[in-house]
Design a protein around this motif. Structure first.
Motif, PDB file in Angstrom:
ATOM      1  N   ARG A   1       0.847  -1.189   0.000  1.00 44.70           N
ATOM      2  CA  ARG A   1       0.000   0.000   0.000  1.00 44.70           C
ATOM      3  C   ARG A   1       0.887   1.246   0.000  1.00 44.70           C
ATOM      4  NH1 ARG A   1      -5.802  -0.240   2.657  1.00 44.70           N
ATOM      5  NH2 ARG A   1      -6.662   1.687   1.814  1.00 44.70           N
ATOM      6  N   SER A   2       0.592   2.178  -0.870  1.00 38.84           N
ATOM      7  CA  SER A   2       1.369   3.403  -0.949  1.00 38.84           C
ATOM      8  C   SER A   2       0.873   4.406   0.094  1.00 38.84           C
ATOM      9  CB  SER A   2       1.252   4.028  -2.343  1.00 38.84           C
ATOM     10  OG  SER A   2       1.687   3.126  -3.340  1.00 38.84           O
TER      11      SER A   2
ATOM     12  N   LEU B   1       4.171  10.419  -5.997  1.00 34.00           N
ATOM     13  CA  LEU B   1       4.367  11.725  -6.618  1.00 34.00           C
ATOM     14  C   LEU B   1       5.092  11.609  -7.949  1.00 34.00           C
ATOM     15  CD1 LEU B   1       5.643  13.699  -3.482  1.00 34.00           C
ATOM     16  CD2 LEU B   1       3.293  13.589  -4.344  1.00 34.00           C
ATOM     17  N   ILE B   2       4.693  12.436  -8.898  1.00 31.23           N
ATOM     18  CA  ILE B   2       5.458  12.659 -10.121  1.00 31.23           C
ATOM     19  C   ILE B   2       5.643  14.159 -10.238  1.00 31.23           C
ATOM     20  CG2 ILE B   2       5.555  12.467 -12.632  1.00 31.23           C
ATOM     21  CD1 ILE B   2       3.917   9.971 -12.493  1.00 31.23           C
ATOM     22  N   ASP B   3       6.895  14.612 -10.110  1.00 32.31           N
ATOM     23  CA  ASP B   3       7.211  16.046 -10.126  1.00 32.31           C
ATOM     24  C   ASP B   3       6.358  16.807  -9.124  1.00 32.31           C
ATOM     25  OD1 ASP B   3       9.078  15.586 -12.151  1.00 32.31           O
ATOM     26  OD2 ASP B   3       7.572  15.880 -13.722  1.00 32.31           O
ATOM     27  N   GLY B   4       6.177  16.178  -7.940  1.00 36.45           N
ATOM     28  CA  GLY B   4       5.457  16.830  -6.854  1.00 36.45           C
ATOM     29  C   GLY B   4       3.955  16.702  -6.916  1.00 36.45           C
ATOM     30  N   GLN B   5       3.413  16.154  -7.991  1.00 37.20           N
ATOM     31  CA  GLN B   5       1.970  15.999  -8.135  1.00 37.20           C
ATOM     32  C   GLN B   5       1.550  14.588  -7.731  1.00 37.20           C
ATOM     33  OE1 GLN B   5      -0.141  18.616  -9.065  1.00 37.20           O
ATOM     34  NE2 GLN B   5       1.784  19.753  -8.810  1.00 37.20           N
ATOM     35  N   LYS B   6       0.468  14.508  -6.932  1.00 36.09           N
ATOM     36  CA  LYS B   6      -0.010  13.208  -6.470  1.00 36.09           C
ATOM     37  C   LYS B   6      -0.726  12.438  -7.571  1.00 36.09           C
ATOM     38  CE  LYS B   6      -0.823  13.270  -1.456  1.00 36.09           C
ATOM     39  NZ  LYS B   6      -1.871  13.161  -0.416  1.00 36.09           N
ATOM     40  N   HIS B   7      -0.457  11.125  -7.599  1.00 34.12           N
ATOM     41  CA  HIS B   7      -1.170  10.208  -8.485  1.00 34.12           C
ATOM     42  C   HIS B   7      -1.657   9.038  -7.636  1.00 34.12           C
ATOM     43  CE1 HIS B   7       0.051  11.792 -12.529  1.00 34.12           C
ATOM     44  NE2 HIS B   7       0.919  12.410 -11.751  1.00 34.12           N
ATOM     45  N   GLU B   8      -2.924   8.718  -7.738  1.00 36.71           N
ATOM     46  CA  GLU B   8      -3.498   7.637  -6.954  1.00 36.71           C
ATOM     47  C   GLU B   8      -2.888   6.301  -7.364  1.00 36.71           C
ATOM     48  OE1 GLU B   8      -7.896   5.517  -6.214  1.00 36.71           O
ATOM     49  OE2 GLU B   8      -7.720   7.382  -7.372  1.00 36.71           O
TER      50      GLU B   8
ATOM     51  N   LEU C   1       6.042   9.631   1.693  1.00 31.88           N
ATOM     52  CA  LEU C   1       5.414   9.762   0.379  1.00 31.88           C
ATOM     53  C   LEU C   1       6.497  10.136  -0.622  1.00 31.88           C
ATOM     54  CD1 LEU C   1       2.765   9.819  -1.261  1.00 31.88           C
ATOM     55  CD2 LEU C   1       2.560  12.243  -0.664  1.00 31.88           C
ATOM     56  N   ARG C   2       6.722   9.285  -1.609  1.00 35.55           N
ATOM     57  CA  ARG C   2       7.912   9.407  -2.456  1.00 35.55           C
ATOM     58  C   ARG C   2       7.570   9.763  -3.901  1.00 35.55           C
ATOM     59  NH1 ARG C   2      12.401   6.681  -0.216  1.00 35.55           N
ATOM     60  NH2 ARG C   2      13.551   7.454  -2.030  1.00 35.55           N
TER      61      ARG C   2
ATOM     62  N   THR D   1      12.121   7.814  -7.423  1.00 30.62           N
ATOM     63  CA  THR D   1      13.078   7.502  -6.357  1.00 30.62           C
ATOM     64  C   THR D   1      12.526   6.488  -5.352  1.00 30.62           C
ATOM     65  OG1 THR D   1      12.324   9.345  -4.948  1.00 30.62           O
ATOM     66  CG2 THR D   1      14.089   9.804  -6.548  1.00 30.62           C
ATOM     67  N   LYS D   2      11.431   5.803  -5.700  1.00 31.46           N
ATOM     68  CA  LYS D   2      10.872   4.806  -4.773  1.00 31.46           C
ATOM     69  C   LYS D   2      11.897   3.694  -4.532  1.00 31.46           C
ATOM     70  CE  LYS D   2       6.643   3.220  -4.925  1.00 31.46           C
ATOM     71  NZ  LYS D   2       6.035   3.531  -3.621  1.00 31.46           N
ATOM     72  N   GLU D   3      12.149   3.420  -3.267  1.00 27.58           N
ATOM     73  CA  GLU D   3      13.163   2.435  -2.886  1.00 27.58           C
ATOM     74  C   GLU D   3      12.845   1.066  -3.477  1.00 27.58           C
ATOM     75  OE1 GLU D   3      15.154   0.491   1.167  1.00 27.58           O
ATOM     76  OE2 GLU D   3      13.614   2.055   1.327  1.00 27.58           O
TER      77      GLU D   3
END
Length: 292
Positions: free
Chosen positions: A52-53, A59-66, A265-266, A270-272
């Motif tokens: 679960r995120s 985030l993509i360029d600071g914008q949230k994506h579900e 929230l990444r 860069t998500k590990e």
């Protein structure tokens, strides 16, 4: 449903989610795969996220994506790309529906092949976009345990190859959903063998952190049957059974990717532990379920 088989094994795969629902040993008529309403899945495919995120998003360029838990492909109907008596390739591509979660062009092909000693699974991710593709991919098969009547879950153990000198897992915290804490814990094992019991799953899933593992084998202390999974193409393997349910199944899950650390929230890039593909590149990951 699609059925493939040879003279030893039969596999049934649901086009929705490309999910393996049955793997039957034709000699004994033993179905290895879990089928019960206690947990209504069988062997879901996790893509392009595992777990679960945070905020059910990234985030993509600071914008949230579900992003739904474990990604979204488990709810998609795959197309049949190739099929024969003993194998089938199922495929799904990014489209208007998936781009609301994951705004990239990609293709995911999953091939199931029945072999002499079980079932071979191959996953190919093709980046059809003009930018880097960052993703996780996991396989989540649930196996019936015990294998035979008169046995219990505690009669089973896991054998790791090669034998680790020290074995760690990622600490899981529930808030109330399971996330990583960012810390690691040592896993109890003796000479590469992990004894199974239900209490060890009280905190939830167990993600083994040992990229050197080549295989994991589930075996009984009372009969000669085994289930072995190859892990060479995967970074982690996760163990899970439904917490507090004393359920007669165990999931052995090859993972390329990890659940989020709680509160972190990444940016997707860069998500590990995510894997990355440059534009026009593809990656194939495969493993075999060896049955004895």
């Amino acid at each position: 449903m699609i059925t493939i088989q040879n003279d030893k094994f039969q596999a049934i795969i649901n086009e929705v989610g490309a999910e393996l629902t049955h793997l039957v040993d034709l000699k004994t008529q033993r179905d290895l795969i879990w089928n019960n309403d206690l947990w209504q899945k069988h062997a879901p495919v996790l893509f392009p996220a595992i777990g679960r995120s945070n905020d059910d998003a990234y985030l993509i360029d600071g914008q949230k994506h579900e992003m739904p838990q474990h990604g979204f492909v488990s709810g998609l109907r795959f197309d049949v790309k190739d099929q024969a008596v003993d194998h089938v390739t199922l495929s799904t591509k990014g489209n208007a529906e998936t781009q609301q979660y994951y705004p990239f062009k990609y293709e995911l092909d999953i091939t199931f092949t029945v072999v002499a000693d079980g079932l071979h699974l191959s996953f190919t991710v093709d980046n059809q976009d003009t930018q880097d593709l960052s993703y996780s991919l996991g396989s989540h098969p649930a196996f019936n345990v015990p294998f035979e009547d008169g046995e219990t879950f505690d009669d089973y153990e896991l054998v790791l190859d090669p034998k680790p000198t020290k074995l760690e897992q990622f600490e899981i915290v529930k808030t109330p959903n399971p996330y990583r804490s960012g810390k690691k814990l040592e896993v109890a094992q003796t000479d590469g063998v992990i004894a199974l019991n239900y209490k060890m799953f009280d905190a939830g899933l167990i993600i083994l952190d040992d990229s050197a593992l080549k295989s994991i084998t589930l075996r009984s202390k009372k009969n000669a049957h085994t289930i072995k999974l190859d892990l060479t193409d995967f970074d982690y393997v996760t163990l899970w059974t439904k917490e507090g349910a004393n359920a007669p199944f165990l999931c052995l899950e090859p993972f390329n990717g990890l659940p989020d650390v709680s509160g972190d929230l990444r940016e997707l890039a860069t998500k590990e532990a995510n894997h990355h593909l440059a534009a026009g590149q593809q990656e194939t990951m495969q493993y075999t379920i060896h049955v004895n």
